[in-house]
Design an enzyme around this catalytic site. Sequence first.
Site: not given
Ligand code: TYM
Length: 330
Positions: A111, A193, A196
């Site tokens: 970012k 990637k 959202k």
């Molecule tokens: P977030 O909300 O960005 O994504 C949620 C989960 O989805 C996976 N993901 C993907 N996997 C494959 N292809 C894609 N295009 C794709 N986009 C998203 C992400 O790798 C993730 O597993 N920081 C985390 C949320 C979080 C978290 C945690 C996760 C907060 N605390 C503790 C695990 C443990 C996040 O922003 O994920």
Amino acid sequence: MKRMLSGIKPTGELHLGSYIGALKQFVKYQDDYEMFAFIANLHCITVPQEPEVLQKNLHDCVALYLACGLDPKKATIFLQTDVPAHATLGYIMCCHTYMGELNRMTQFKDKQAKGEKNLSGGLYTYPALMAADILLYDPSYVPVGEDQKQHVELTRDIAQRMNNRYGDLFTVPEPLVGKVGARIMSLTDPTKKMSKSDGINKGCIYLLDDLKAARKKVMGAVTDNLAHVHYDPENQPGISNLMQIYSSLNNDRPFDEIEKEFEGKGYGDFKCAVADSVCELLESIQTKYNEICNSDIIEKTLQQGAEKANVIANEKVKKVQKAIGMEIVK
Ligand code: TYM
């Protein structure tokens, strides 16, 4: 039974990438592990949010957890702020994370490199909060997509550092990244990637997309002119991405089988098959989503999840504060 924990940050609507990379894995593992799946609303506000939109996304995230097959009888499903220990341990983690480590985390770096202005302090320190989310519950595994692996590795470093300094406080968790589907790419730009944060776009299939719109997005996916369904992410990134989606939605079907099935056929036929699989998934999720929204299961699930999570998390925070010397009465 070993424990597993993961979460999603619904800063936008959930999409096919978050389903394949994460949610589908949570559902798969809930029978064999003690699963904790939470909605990371503290993480959501690291970037500006419209209150009404955020509220709807949080609601939909719980509904979609359930609609995708997470079972509140098996998994503990909760909202992060219903368990205040996340914020408390998050602060403690922040104080045990080096700025050099945070500087290396790609999300903030990206970012910043894009020249985005007014990035928040919360966005910078968010990997420390994520470490707290995980370490509160002593999970053995954290199922995530490829982009989150770096954060789980940082969590391991912090856990080891604190264990060395204060005694055995935390289980050191391992990231669990699927072999297929850990990085689903945008349909319009398969070098990026699926995300959202891209808002309304043709490259991202949202789980609540209208079926016709979803089909159109798949049919319009960027491919190549090699006219050969073949798994080769470097030279055929678009087709390889569609193969990942197709495989993942068809019981992890091996790529060589998919190549055989579409040998001598055009990309149109292959895209049709992918679109059918996507629409079948979306239809089933959306039917359940509508039922869930017309019931009181969301409130019940969150209440029950928070009760269970609070007991574990509060105990852990007490233990950590004592070990650090932050409590007055022994
Ligand atoms: P977030 O909300 O960005 O994504 C949620 C989960 O989805 C996976 N993901 C993907 N996997 C494959 N292809 C894609 N295009 C794709 N986009 C998203 C992400 O790798 C993730 O597993 N920081 C985390 C949320 C979080 C978290 C945690 C996760 C907060 N605390 C503790 C695990 C443990 C996040 O922003 O994920």
